[in-house]
Motif scaffolding. Structure first.
Motif, mmCIF file in Angstrom:
data_model
loop_
_atom_site.group_PDB
_atom_site.id
_atom_site.type_symbol
_atom_site.label_atom_id
_atom_site.label_comp_id
_atom_site.label_asym_id
_atom_site.label_seq_id
_atom_site.Cartn_x
_atom_site.Cartn_y
_atom_site.Cartn_z
ATOM 1 N N GLU A 59 0.784 -1.151 -0.149
ATOM 2 C CA GLU A 59 -0.162 0.075 0.107
ATOM 3 C C GLU A 59 0.698 1.092 -0.051
ATOM 4 N N MET A 60 1.871 1.311 0.674
ATOM 5 C CA MET A 60 3.071 2.204 0.800
ATOM 6 C C MET A 60 3.833 2.622 -0.479
ATOM 7 N N LEU A 61 4.022 1.512 -1.222
ATOM 8 C CA LEU A 61 5.021 1.588 -2.411
ATOM 9 C C LEU A 61 4.776 2.704 -3.243
ATOM 10 N N PRO A 62 3.174 2.863 -3.744
ATOM 11 C CA PRO A 62 3.067 3.996 -4.638
ATOM 12 C C PRO A 62 3.264 5.394 -4.375
ATOM 13 N N GLN A 63 3.374 5.478 -2.888
ATOM 14 C CA GLN A 63 3.756 6.934 -2.246
ATOM 15 C C GLN A 63 5.025 7.093 -2.142
ATOM 16 N N ALA A 64 6.081 5.955 -2.222
ATOM 17 C CA ALA A 64 7.513 6.188 -1.916
ATOM 18 C C ALA A 64 8.356 7.001 -3.305
ATOM 19 N N ASN A 65 9.118 7.859 -2.618
ATOM 20 C CA ASN A 65 9.972 8.499 -3.575
ATOM 21 C C ASN A 65 11.168 7.939 -3.806
ATOM 22 N N ARG A 66 11.327 6.968 -4.615
ATOM 23 C CA ARG A 66 12.520 6.040 -4.782
ATOM 24 C C ARG A 66 12.866 5.050 -3.857
ATOM 25 N N PHE A 67 12.679 5.199 -2.676
ATOM 26 C CA PHE A 67 12.834 4.099 -1.622
ATOM 27 C C PHE A 67 11.795 4.097 -0.632
ATOM 28 N N LEU A 68 11.539 2.821 -0.243
ATOM 29 C CA LEU A 68 10.521 2.750 0.719
ATOM 30 C C LEU A 68 11.250 1.852 1.651
ATOM 31 N N PHE A 69 11.293 2.493 3.210
ATOM 32 C CA PHE A 69 12.044 1.982 4.269
ATOM 33 C C PHE A 69 10.962 1.230 5.158
ATOM 34 N N CYS A 70 11.041 -0.304 5.134
ATOM 35 C CA CYS A 70 10.137 -1.202 5.905
ATOM 36 C C CYS A 70 10.761 -1.755 7.057
ATOM 37 N N ASP A 71 9.966 -1.099 8.331
ATOM 38 C CA ASP A 71 10.341 -1.491 9.552
ATOM 39 C C ASP A 71 10.083 -2.903 9.888
ATOM 40 N N THR A 72 10.815 -3.896 9.765
ATOM 41 C CA THR A 72 10.738 -5.382 10.055
ATOM 42 C C THR A 72 10.144 -5.963 8.342
ATOM 43 N N SER A 73 10.043 -7.302 8.988
ATOM 44 C CA SER A 73 9.818 -8.196 7.733
ATOM 45 C C SER A 73 9.297 -9.573 8.158
ATOM 46 N N PRO A 74 8.382 -10.279 7.304
ATOM 47 C CA PRO A 74 8.039 -11.620 7.659
ATOM 48 C C PRO A 74 9.280 -12.388 8.110
ATOM 49 N N LEU A 75 10.517 -12.256 7.905
ATOM 50 C CA LEU A 75 11.440 -13.048 8.437
ATOM 51 C C LEU A 75 11.688 -12.867 10.117
ATOM 52 N N MET A 76 11.344 -11.588 10.340
ATOM 53 C CA MET A 76 11.385 -11.222 12.030
ATOM 54 C C MET A 76 10.241 -12.163 12.661
ATOM 55 N N ILE A 77 9.254 -11.953 11.959
ATOM 56 C CA ILE A 77 7.896 -12.218 12.674
ATOM 57 C C ILE A 77 8.405 -14.073 12.614
ATOM 58 N N ARG A 78 8.768 -14.577 11.801
ATOM 59 C CA ARG A 78 8.937 -16.225 11.778
ATOM 60 C C ARG A 78 10.345 -16.540 12.695
ATOM 61 N N LEU A 79 11.193 -15.543 12.987
ATOM 62 C CA LEU A 79 11.951 -15.981 13.950
ATOM 63 C C LEU A 79 11.578 -15.551 15.163
ATOM 64 N N TYR A 80 10.771 -14.528 15.533
ATOM 65 C CA TYR A 80 10.134 -14.589 16.822
ATOM 66 C C TYR A 80 9.187 -15.732 16.960
ATOM 67 N N SER A 81 8.346 -16.325 16.127
ATOM 68 C CA SER A 81 7.634 -17.341 16.267
ATOM 69 C C SER A 81 8.593 -18.546 16.632
ATOM 70 N N GLU A 82 9.444 -18.802 16.022
ATOM 71 C CA GLU A 82 10.352 -19.823 16.516
ATOM 72 C C GLU A 82 11.042 -19.660 17.884
ATOM 73 N N HIS A 83 11.124 -18.676 18.287
ATOM 74 C CA HIS A 83 11.567 -18.201 19.685
ATOM 75 C C HIS A 83 10.600 -18.457 20.630
ATOM 76 N N TYR A 84 9.397 -17.856 20.579
ATOM 77 C CA TYR A 84 8.266 -17.972 21.586
ATOM 78 C C TYR A 84 7.531 -19.348 21.415
ATOM 79 N N PHE A 85 7.217 -19.904 20.270
ATOM 80 C CA PHE A 85 6.451 -21.277 20.235
ATOM 81 C C PHE A 85 7.288 -22.249 20.005
ATOM 82 N N GLY A 86 8.385 -22.048 19.505
ATOM 83 C CA GLY A 86 9.055 -23.210 19.278
ATOM 84 C C GLY A 86 9.101 -23.805 17.907
ATOM 85 N N LYS A 87 8.357 -22.991 16.977
ATOM 86 C CA LYS A 87 8.016 -23.231 15.468
ATOM 87 C C LYS A 87 7.351 -22.286 14.985
ATOM 88 N N ALA A 88 7.303 -22.154 13.665
ATOM 89 C CA ALA A 88 6.555 -21.368 12.843
ATOM 90 C C ALA A 88 5.765 -21.847 11.900
#
Length: 168
Positions: A59-88
């Protein structure tokens, strides 16, 4: 994308980079989730949080001026899932593996750790997640820039790298 363990300056960096490059940034959806529900997410909610993060990026990509900075990613969510739940969830693994970014910034856990009462656990967990994340980036051969120091130092490191990469 900007990734890093809890309380490592991702949000502040995303805001500062968006200002510096006169563009927009995508906040971490998990923060909104926790604020709305006044609790951390359950295991089955992780994939929906990751999907919402990706949706907000799109949704934000069309508003970006050359760059879009993303605070976190699905990778971080996966790593925290593994940490807290033992799996993802398999779908979370797939989303984290297929969702690609042009440039990855990894924030060092060298900022003072601050308890927020809901999301953040401890400096020890922060270091453990940082180590797992760095190992994951290296194993998957995802080029990344490890950022350390204060905010201005981090901004300077990113500007130097981006200027080099885009040939400015």
């Amino acid at each position: 994308m900007i990734v890093g363990a809890e309380c490592s300056g991702k949000t502040s960096l995303a805001q500062a980079l968006a200002t510096h490059y006169n563009t927009v940034w995508v906040p971490e959806y998990l923060r909104d989730f926790v604020a709305q529900h006044q609790r951390t997410p359950k295991e089955h909610e992780q994939i929906d949080i990751a999907r919402m993060q990706v949706q907000r990026e799109a949704e934000m990509l069309p508003q970006a001026n050359r760059f879009l900075f993303c605070d976190t990613s699905p990778l971080m969510i996966r790593l925290y899932s593994e940490h807290y739940f033992g799996k993802a969830d398999l779908a979370l693994f797939e989303l984290a593996a297929t969702h690609d970014y042009d440039f990855t910034l990894l924030t060092s856990p060298d900022f003072a750790w601050v308890d927020d009462g809901l999301q953040r656990e401890s400096p020890a967990v922060r270091q453990r997640i940082h180590d797992k994340l760095q190992q994951e980036l290296e194993e998957r051969e995802i080029p990344h820039l490890l950022l350390a120091g204060g905010m201005q130092e981090r901004l300077d490191q990113v500007a130097f790298a981006m200027d080099f990469l885009i040939g400015a």
